[in-house]
Design an enzyme around this catalytic site. Structure first.
Site, PDB file in Angstrom:
ATOM      1  N   LYS A 154      50.813 188.584  14.010  1.00 20.02           N
ATOM      2  CA  LYS A 154      49.958 187.403  13.922  1.00 20.02           C
ATOM      3  C   LYS A 154      48.852 187.566  14.967  1.00 20.02           C
ATOM      4  CE  LYS A 154      49.272 182.715  15.150  1.00 20.02           C
ATOM      5  NZ  LYS A 154      47.849 183.113  15.249  1.00 20.02           N
ATOM      6  N   HIS A 155      47.629 187.711  14.488  1.00 16.76           N
ATOM      7  CA  HIS A 155      46.502 187.823  15.417  1.00 16.76           C
ATOM      8  C   HIS A 155      45.955 186.414  15.669  1.00 16.76           C
ATOM      9  CE1 HIS A 155      43.764 189.952  17.836  1.00 16.76           C
ATOM     10  NE2 HIS A 155      43.453 190.957  17.051  1.00 16.76           N
ATOM     11  N   GLY A 206      49.314 186.751  25.423  1.00 18.07           N
ATOM     12  CA  GLY A 206      48.576 185.496  25.300  1.00 18.07           C
ATOM     13  C   GLY A 206      48.748 184.649  26.541  1.00 18.07           C
ATOM     14  N   GLU A 228      53.240 189.495  27.677  1.00 14.77           N
ATOM     15  CA  GLU A 228      52.063 189.917  28.461  1.00 14.77           C
ATOM     16  C   GLU A 228      51.169 188.690  28.566  1.00 14.77           C
ATOM     17  OE1 GLU A 228      51.578 192.851  29.756  1.00 14.77           O
ATOM     18  OE2 GLU A 228      52.933 194.193  28.714  1.00 14.77           O
ATOM     19  N   CYS A 262      42.689 189.507  30.965  1.00 13.57           N
ATOM     20  CA  CYS A 262      43.878 189.030  31.685  1.00 13.57           C
ATOM     21  C   CYS A 262      43.911 189.577  33.104  1.00 13.57           C
ATOM     22  CB  CYS A 262      45.134 189.430  30.926  1.00 13.57           C
ATOM     23  SG  CYS A 262      45.180 191.177  30.524  1.00 13.57           S
TER      24      CYS A 262
HETATM   25  P1  NAP Z   1      46.781 181.979  23.332  1.00 12.13           P
HETATM   26  O1  NAP Z   1      46.126 180.712  22.974  1.00 12.13           O
HETATM   27  O2  NAP Z   1      48.110 181.936  23.945  1.00 12.13           O
HETATM   28  O3  NAP Z   1      46.815 182.848  21.982  1.00 12.13           O
HETATM   29  C1  NAP Z   1      47.366 184.148  21.935  1.00 12.13           C
HETATM   30  C2  NAP Z   1      48.048 184.330  20.612  1.00 12.13           C
HETATM   31  O4  NAP Z   1      49.198 183.489  20.577  1.00 12.13           O
HETATM   32  C3  NAP Z   1      47.194 183.919  19.411  1.00 12.13           C
HETATM   33  O5  NAP Z   1      47.513 184.737  18.329  1.00 12.13           O
HETATM   34  C4  NAP Z   1      47.655 182.490  19.158  1.00 12.13           C
HETATM   35  O6  NAP Z   1      47.440 182.078  17.844  1.00 12.13           O
HETATM   36  C5  NAP Z   1      49.129 182.640  19.443  1.00 12.13           C
HETATM   37  N1  NAP Z   1      49.823 181.410  19.796  1.00 12.13           N
HETATM   38  C6  NAP Z   1      49.499 180.533  20.769  1.00 12.13           C
HETATM   39  N2  NAP Z   1      50.429 179.563  20.846  1.00 12.13           N
HETATM   40  C7  NAP Z   1      51.352 179.847  19.893  1.00 12.13           C
HETATM   41  C8  NAP Z   1      52.549 179.223  19.468  1.00 12.13           C
HETATM   42  N3  NAP Z   1      53.007 178.116  20.040  1.00 12.13           N
HETATM   43  N4  NAP Z   1      53.232 179.799  18.452  1.00 12.13           N
HETATM   44  C9  NAP Z   1      52.783 180.932  17.865  1.00 12.13           C
HETATM   45  N5  NAP Z   1      51.666 181.559  18.232  1.00 12.13           N
HETATM   46  C10 NAP Z   1      50.959 181.039  19.236  1.00 12.13           C
HETATM   47  O7  NAP Z   1      45.914 182.855  24.302  1.00 12.13           O
HETATM   48  P2  NAP Z   1      44.384 183.159  24.195  1.00 12.13           P
HETATM   49  O8  NAP Z   1      43.644 182.040  24.779  1.00 12.13           O
HETATM   50  O9  NAP Z   1      44.037 183.576  22.809  1.00 12.13           O
HETATM   51  O10 NAP Z   1      44.300 184.476  25.093  1.00 12.13           O
HETATM   52  C11 NAP Z   1      44.032 184.415  26.419  1.00 12.13           C
HETATM   53  C12 NAP Z   1      45.282 184.510  27.260  1.00 12.13           C
HETATM   54  O11 NAP Z   1      45.917 185.769  26.995  1.00 12.13           O
HETATM   55  C13 NAP Z   1      44.908 184.534  28.719  1.00 12.13           C
HETATM   56  O12 NAP Z   1      45.828 183.782  29.449  1.00 12.13           O
HETATM   57  C14 NAP Z   1      45.012 186.012  29.065  1.00 12.13           C
HETATM   58  O13 NAP Z   1      45.201 186.246  30.432  1.00 12.13           O
HETATM   59  C15 NAP Z   1      46.164 186.441  28.229  1.00 12.13           C
HETATM   60  N6  NAP Z   1      46.149 187.899  28.025  1.00 12.13           N
HETATM   61  C16 NAP Z   1      47.127 188.651  28.636  1.00 12.13           C
HETATM   62  C17 NAP Z   1      47.129 190.039  28.503  1.00 12.13           C
HETATM   63  C18 NAP Z   1      48.194 190.875  29.160  1.00 12.13           C
HETATM   64  O14 NAP Z   1      48.359 192.021  28.766  1.00 12.13           O
HETATM   65  N7  NAP Z   1      48.933 190.373  30.143  1.00 12.13           N
HETATM   66  C19 NAP Z   1      46.138 190.664  27.751  1.00 12.13           C
HETATM   67  C20 NAP Z   1      45.161 189.870  27.151  1.00 12.13           C
HETATM   68  C21 NAP Z   1      45.183 188.484  27.293  1.00 12.13           C
HETATM   69  P3  NAP Z   1      46.288 181.031  17.455  1.00 12.13           P
HETATM   70  O15 NAP Z   1      44.993 181.668  17.773  1.00 12.13           O
HETATM   71  O16 NAP Z   1      46.515 180.802  16.019  1.00 12.13           O
HETATM   72  O17 NAP Z   1      46.546 179.799  18.294  1.00 12.13           O
END
Ligand code: NAP
Length: 460
Positions: A154-155, A206, A228, A262
């Site tokens: 799921k992206h 995420g 991650e 991140c």
């Molecule tokens: P996000 O809102 O958590 O979304 C990431 C992914 O998770 C998306 O595919 C999102 O889908 C899905 N998602 C979110 N809540 C969900 C739930 N309750 N159930 C199922 N799927 C869910 O994060 P973001 O804002 O896109 O990305 C930024 C975050 O990612 C930042 O905190 C960043 O630091 C972190 N990140 C970490 C790394 C690492 O390797 N540590 C790398 C890159 C980014 P939807 O879009 O459909 O909501």
């Protein structure tokens, strides 16, 4: 509708996609499970032919893939090209090295002999973010497919065209149906996928909130998971650092991908002897960035990934200021179409300010002054996050000392937190658990089986 492609540089809707129905989702999970039965028995060479080919196709299609990314989430075009090429390298790296990484390892019991075998476990569910739309997919596809697992992914909702393009790369590389499947599904459907008995592992990249939700669902179903999550990496500058070198990396480390990384440098922790110079030069360097069309290579400041991302970041800055932070520069949206934010520096962020424990996912830097190395380490460790971090110093021993003392998953000396196919990537604390990339990345979802041979009679 979740899956919509907006150009954040203009606010234009490019395309939208329907979510899968439950029936369609079921059919895709069934295919992934069926594919696993043959894929797990496929030789490393046969797997590598497909994964390596996917790497070649990423390289060949870099221009068109990069443009899709830039249009969907605003990454500046040169950075986008770099990401596609890096994704190609990750696929090639696992195609070349998987068999070695997963070879049997001998054990040395007192009696008899034994070894550890590594075998695939089934269908893995990946949930991935928009900020590196292809690299994040390569980070799970390269290792887990080469290990003999199949993947359903799921992206993020805002990068559906990137998600489809990556799936097509695998298909065009010769992947059998069900090997790699893009799922446009809701969060509720995602919970159902985690719970589905055919899913044997869950890899999420995420936010902390998403991590808590998916890790809880995986825990309830007793599935292994890797998380991650976010970061608030410290960028420590000691008084003997090469300031010119540190400054260049400070700008790059905070502003690459418009600050939406991140492991970006987010907390600048500077020795007081050099803090004034660093702050003046950093502010001047950020002031030279020119907002523009991210498709134009001359642009040095791109938009944020979406209007919502910009609004959230502006709100975070407001909260920080209400709690006493000072805005040294920026803090507002740019007066132009699209979701652009001024490069921003906050100072005077005290531990009682919510910003102190926040991840600013965009071009917002916090600068802190410290009296010495010990204070720098103490401040770096006063964080809920523990992803990466960096230290700049002219003293190699001090660099190693600080790198060892900072509580994170990764530390970099005289460079910013960054990633390579060969290097395990991941964090501790609220930054999550597990590692992606390198040898460790492929070990995440395999069965480590002990096999022992011993000739001994049962006790009478
Ligand atoms: P996000 O809102 O958590 O979304 C990431 C992914 O998770 C998306 O595919 C999102 O889908 C899905 N998602 C979110 N809540 C969900 C739930 N309750 N159930 C199922 N799927 C869910 O994060 P973001 O804002 O896109 O990305 C930024 C975050 O990612 C930042 O905190 C960043 O630091 C972190 N990140 C970490 C790394 C690492 O390797 N540590 C790398 C890159 C980014 P939807 O879009 O459909 O909501």
């Amino acid at each position: 509708m979740t899956y919509q492609s907006f150009n954040p540089a203009t606010g234009t809707l490019l395309k939208k996609f329907e979510e899968l129905t439950d029936t369609q989702l079921e059919a895709k999970l069934a295919k992934a499970a069926e594919c696993f039965l043959t894929w797990k028995a496929t030789s490393y060479d046969a797997r590598a032919a497909i994964i390596a080919k996917a790497g070649v196709l990423l390289h060949e299609r870099a221009e068109e893939l990069a443009e899709t990314m830039t249009l969907e989430m605003g990454k500046r075009i040169d950075e986008a090209r770099g990401e596609v090429e890096f994704s190609a390298r990750i696929m090639a790296y696992y195609a070349t090295n998987a068999e070695t990484f997963l070879a049997d390892t001998p054990l040395y019991p007192e009696q008899g002999e034994g070894h550890m075998e590594s075998s695939p476990i089934g269908v893995i569910f990946g949930v991935e973010p928009w900020n590196f739309p292809y690299y994040q997919l390569a980070r799970v596809a390269g290792p887990h497919l080469m290990a003999g697992n199949t993947l359903v992914v799921k992206h993020a909702g805002c990068v559906p065209q990137c998600a489809i393009a990556f799936e097509k790369i695998l298909t065009d590389a010769g992947a059998p149906e069900g090997l790699y499947t893009n799922l446009m599904i809701s969060h509720d459907q995602s919970d159902a996928v985690v719970a589905d008995p055919r899913i044997k592992g869950v890899a999420l990249t995420g936010s902390v909130a998403a991590g808590r939700s998916i890790a809880a669902a995986a825990g309830k179903a007793l599935k292994p998971s890797s998380m991650e999550l976010g970061g608030a990496d410290a960028f420590i500058v000691l008084k003997d650092a090469d300031m010119e070198h540190a400054l260049k990396w400070a700008v790059w480390g905070r502003m690459y991908n418009t600050g939406q990384t991140c492991c970006a440098a987010k907390r600048f922790i500077i020795a007081e002897e050099v803090a004034d110079q660093f702050t003046t030069d950093f502010q001047a360097a950020l002031g030279t960035l020119e907002a523009g069309d991210p498709l134009d290579s001359a642009t040095t400041l791109g938009p944020l990934s979406s209007e919502q991302a910009l609004l959230d970041l502006l709100e975070q800055v407001d909260v920080a200021v209400k709690h006493g932070a000072k805005v040294l520069m920026g803090g507002k949206r740019l007066n132009r179409p699209g979701s652009y934010m001024q490069p921003t520096i906050l100072t005077d962020v005290t531990p009682d300010n919510p910003a102190f424990r926040t991840e600013f996912f965009g071009p917002v830097a916090m600068i802190f002054r410290v009296k010495d190395e010990a204070a720098a380490v103490a401040l770096a460790n006063d964080s809920d996050f523990g992803l990466g971090g960096s230290v700049f110093t002219g003293d190699e021993a001090a660099g190693r000392r600080v790198a060892s003392a900072v509580e994170t998953g990764m530390m970099f000396i005289n460079n910013i937190s960054w990633t390579d196919a060969e290097l395990p990537f991941g964090g501790i604390k609220d930054s999550g658990y597990g590692r992606e990339l390198g040898d460790m990345g492929i070990q995440q979802f395999v069965n480590k089986k002990l096999v022992r041979t011993i000739k001994a009679d049962a006790p009478a």
